[in-house]
Design a protein around this motif. Structure first.
Motif, PDB file in Angstrom:
ATOM      1  N   ASN A 480       0.815  -1.230   0.000  1.00 38.02           N
ATOM      2  CA  ASN A 480       0.000   0.000   0.000  1.00 38.02           C
ATOM      3  C   ASN A 480       0.844   1.273   0.000  1.00 38.02           C
ATOM      4  N   TYR A 481       2.043   1.158  -0.548  1.00 37.22           N
ATOM      5  CA  TYR A 481       2.936   2.322  -0.637  1.00 37.22           C
ATOM      6  C   TYR A 481       3.730   2.266  -1.939  1.00 37.22           C
ATOM      7  N   LEU A 482       4.195   3.414  -2.380  1.00 38.29           N
ATOM      8  CA  LEU A 482       5.318   3.459  -3.304  1.00 38.29           C
ATOM      9  C   LEU A 482       6.543   3.249  -2.411  1.00 38.29           C
ATOM     10  N   GLY A 483       6.864   1.996  -2.200  1.00 37.77           N
ATOM     11  CA  GLY A 483       7.724   1.596  -1.094  1.00 37.77           C
ATOM     12  C   GLY A 483       9.125   2.176  -1.113  1.00 37.77           C
ATOM     13  N   ASN A 484       9.751   2.170  -2.263  1.00 34.61           N
ATOM     14  CA  ASN A 484      11.134   2.637  -2.306  1.00 34.61           C
ATOM     15  C   ASN A 484      11.212   4.144  -2.050  1.00 34.61           C
ATOM     16  N   VAL A 485      10.269   4.876  -2.607  1.00 32.20           N
ATOM     17  CA  VAL A 485      10.250   6.325  -2.378  1.00 32.20           C
ATOM     18  C   VAL A 485       9.940   6.605  -0.912  1.00 32.20           C
ATOM     19  N   ARG A 486       8.988   5.838  -0.375  1.00 32.58           N
ATOM     20  CA  ARG A 486       8.672   5.975   1.051  1.00 32.58           C
ATOM     21  C   ARG A 486       9.902   5.732   1.925  1.00 32.58           C
ATOM     22  N   GLN A 487      10.681   4.715   1.570  1.00 31.54           N
ATOM     23  CA  GLN A 487      11.896   4.410   2.339  1.00 31.54           C
ATOM     24  C   GLN A 487      12.874   5.583   2.300  1.00 31.54           C
ATOM     25  N   TRP A 488      13.061   6.157   1.127  1.00 31.52           N
ATOM     26  CA  TRP A 488      13.990   7.294   0.998  1.00 31.52           C
ATOM     27  C   TRP A 488      13.444   8.517   1.728  1.00 31.52           C
ATOM     28  N   GLN A 489      12.123   8.697   1.689  1.00 30.71           N
ATOM     29  CA  GLN A 489      11.540   9.812   2.446  1.00 30.71           C
ATOM     30  C   GLN A 489      11.797   9.641   3.937  1.00 30.71           C
ATOM     31  N   ASP A 490      11.639   8.417   4.418  1.00 30.40           N
ATOM     32  CA  ASP A 490      11.895   8.156   5.839  1.00 30.40           C
ATOM     33  C   ASP A 490      13.360   8.374   6.189  1.00 30.40           C
ATOM     34  N   MET A 491      14.248   7.969   5.286  1.00 29.58           N
ATOM     35  CA  MET A 491      15.678   7.998   5.599  1.00 29.58           C
ATOM     36  C   MET A 491      16.329   9.356   5.354  1.00 29.58           C
ATOM     37  N   PHE A 492      15.893  10.041   4.293  1.00 27.80           N
ATOM     38  CA  PHE A 492      16.640  11.234   3.874  1.00 27.80           C
ATOM     39  C   PHE A 492      15.801  12.505   3.755  1.00 27.80           C
ATOM     40  N   TRP A 493      14.479  12.392   3.884  1.00 24.54           N
ATOM     41  CA  TRP A 493      13.622  13.547   3.676  1.00 24.54           C
ATOM     42  C   TRP A 493      12.674  13.754   4.855  1.00 24.54           C
ATOM     43  N   ASN A 494      13.253  13.691   6.044  1.00 25.91           N
ATOM     44  CA  ASN A 494      12.555  14.073   7.281  1.00 25.91           C
ATOM     45  C   ASN A 494      11.306  13.244   7.567  1.00 25.91           C
ATOM     46  N   GLY A 495      11.237  12.078   6.955  1.00 30.95           N
ATOM     47  CA  GLY A 495      10.073  11.228   7.213  1.00 30.95           C
ATOM     48  C   GLY A 495       8.773  11.747   6.625  1.00 30.95           C
TER      49      GLY A 495
END
Length: 572
Positions: A480-495
């Motif tokens: 239920n996510y664009l998973g890879n982008v979500r992961q990068w958002q969590d890791m590098f874009w303040n969640g």
């Protein structure tokens, strides 16, 4: 004897037949109708020569041609109309260019009298496709069809393979020409597909490998394309060199080979990335040092001497400086080097990988493929399919977390066993590429892993799968996510999960609409039995797996970081 006069479209059919084409992926339209009229006769009755696969979108035609080419080793063919039909192929053409995939795309065009008038569905296909193809050409006259087709196939399949575009105006399709037989283009002026290797480079490379204490071979798709699997084994076994494989080169060497150390790069094996920074000699074979492999280029393997074997001299020194470039077909250059090698033993060097492997196994691999609680993980789904198929299936991936985890945990015992979008990273690639793979490797099981985002990007190709009964085993890993982008958002874009959660349709209803068998896995106790059911089915199958929403792909080299800064855990 009377001259035989035929139309340009008929000439196209005969020329394609002469090139050994049997499968065509396409979509008809106004400016390609004469070709489809000729194709009608060549797909039935006494003239039958081709099986035409009617895709549901022109992008799907090109990706299917790619999947066919990657699994068969032959040139894939896509036929589309002009204007939007032609521009819809551009993503696939660019994808094939970056991944060195031999395809020929034939597109209709308005007649030459209308060119430049902004006629209905006119677009400058040669102009827009030239920078992203190996050759792009407009066939303006029926007399040129046989020559252009022969040249197109020669360029697409020779040397470093790639996509060729033939723009086919309507007048050239309908006008008459004299048929004198198929052309056989065997050379093109100024085009040198197979450079002659330098003897001194071969000698210097062998001398350096013989003196190496900590050698490491980096193997790419060039070995697959050159069909040089055995030549690779002979080289690495004689010199006792551990091997890392790129994403596209994963089936260039069996997963079971004792010198195989896994996948290179951003989400590759921890040990390989760490030991790359300790190797004294790196032998790069048919790979291009992409940023996903090197991390920060300025800090990449500065201690090592680099030997770079590649058929394309444009790759030499493009990203990483080569101390000894060996330009040529690796099916030729590897045996030449091997002949000069001493039998060697690097047991201690190989053992030095083990502690890193144990760390990764304990902290990443074990928890990823054998979790004891919580929702399903992508890694365990991939592992279940890999165990059941025993390394004999073809892996087709989409792009994203599903791509990285399936490539990490799938098993590869046969050549040409991975089809993925490596360079361009095209979401929506997986489903149509898998269709093509069922025609390119009809005797093998085709397993396509996909996320819920990519599944919907070319979901219309379920219609093609239904019509062709293409036996694609679709493993939909739905988090239920664009998973890879979500992961990068969590890791590098303040969640900030900015527009990455996805509301999904009921895939069981979609499967039912296309009359494709479907199962849903939520409980891991059912995973194995439902994987077995999928693999035992004769035709297509959709296995939807309810995946943990916020699971990450680890280990990982963060963008801009040195490869030995690889993280085993987030925030580690």
């Amino acid at each position: 004897m009377d001259k035989e006069m035929i139309t340009g479209s008929e000439s196209l059919m005969r020329a394609l037949k002469a090139e050994g084409v049997e499968t065509i992926f396409g979509y008809p339209g106004g400016s390609i109708m004469p070709v489809y009229d000729s194709l009608y006769e060549y797909t039935r009755g006494e003239k039958k020569a081709f099986h035409h696969v009617l895709v549901r979108h022109e992008q799907g035609a090109v990706h299917a041609a790619q999947g066919f080419a990657r699994t068969s080793g032959k040139v894939g063919v896509a036929v589309v109309t002009s204007g939007p039909g032609a521009t819809n192929t551009l993503t696939g053409i660019a994808d094939a260019m970056l991944d060195s995939t031999p395809i020929v795309v034939i597109a209709g065009q308005v007649g030459i009298s209308a060119l430049g008038t902004d006629a209905f569905q006119e677009v400058d296909l040669v102009g827009v496709s030239q920078p992203i193809s190996k050759w792009s050409y407009q066939i303006r006259h029926a007399d040129d069809v046989a020559w252009a087709v022969s040249r197109a196939f020669y360029i697409a399949r020779s040397g470093r393979p790639g996509p060729v575009v033939l723009d086919f105006p309507k007048n050239a399709q309908t006008h008459l020409c004299e048929w004198t037989g198929p052309e056989h283009v065997k050379s093109v002026r100024s085009y040198v597909p197979y450079p002659t290797p330098s003897k001194s480079s071969i000698s210097e490379a062998a001398k350096l490998i013989n003196s190496a204490k900590r050698p490491l071979a980096l193997v790419g798709q060039g070995v697959e394309l050159a069909d040089a699997h055995q030549e690779l084994i002979e080289l690495i076994e004689k010199a006792d060199i551990p091997v890392g494989r790129t994403l596209l080169g994963l089936s260039a060497l069996s997963s079971r080979h004792p010198l195989n150390k896994g996948m290179l790069g951003m989400h590759g094996q921890y040990a390989l990335n760490m030991k790359t920074q300790e190797a004294d000699v790196i032998i790069a074979i048919g790979m291009r040092f992409s940023d996903r492999v090197t991390g920060l280029p300025s800090t990449y393997a500065r201690q090592a001497k680099i030997i770079h074997l590649d058929i394309d001299k444009a790759e030499i020194n493009k990203c990483i400086h080569a101390d000894i470039p060996v330009i040529g077909d690796c099916k030729v250059t590897m045996p030449a080097i091997t002949k000069l090698l001493n039998k060697n033993d690097h047991t201690e060097w190989k053992k030095s990988f083990d502690s890193y492997f144990e760390m990764e196994k304990e902290q990443v691999i074990g928890p990823a493929i054998h979790p004891k609680e919580g929702p399903l993980l992508m890694g365990e789904v991939v592992n279940a399919v890999a165990e059941a198929t025993k390394g004999d299936a073809v892996l087709v991936t989409d792009v994203g977390q599903n791509q990285m985890l399936s490539s990490r945990y799938f098993h590869y015992n046969k050549k040409r066993s991975i089809v993925t979008s490596g360079g361009l990273g095209t979401m929506g690639f997986g489903m149509p590429a898998a269709i093509g793979a069922t025609f390119g490797a009809p005797d093998r099981t085709i397993c396509m892993f996909c996320g819920d985002g990519g599944f919907q990007m070319n979901i219309q190709e379920l219609g093609t799968i239904m019509e062709q009964q293409a036996p694609v085993k679709m493993i939909l890993m739905n988090n239920n996510y664009l998973g890879n982008v979500r992961q990068w958002q969590d890791m590098f874009w303040n969640g900030h999960r900015s527009f990455t959660p996805m509301m999904n349709p009921k895939y069981n209803l979609i499967a039912n609409a296309y009359n494709i068998p479907y199962e849903l896995v939520v409980d891991r106790k059912e995973l194995s039995s439902k994987v077995d059911k999928m693999l035992a089915s004769k035709g297509p199958f959709i296995l939807e797996c309810a995946i943990k929403e916020d699971a990450d792909v680890m280990p990982m080299v963060a963008p801009g970081k040195t490869i030995d800064e690889m993280m085993l855990k987030f925030n580690s």
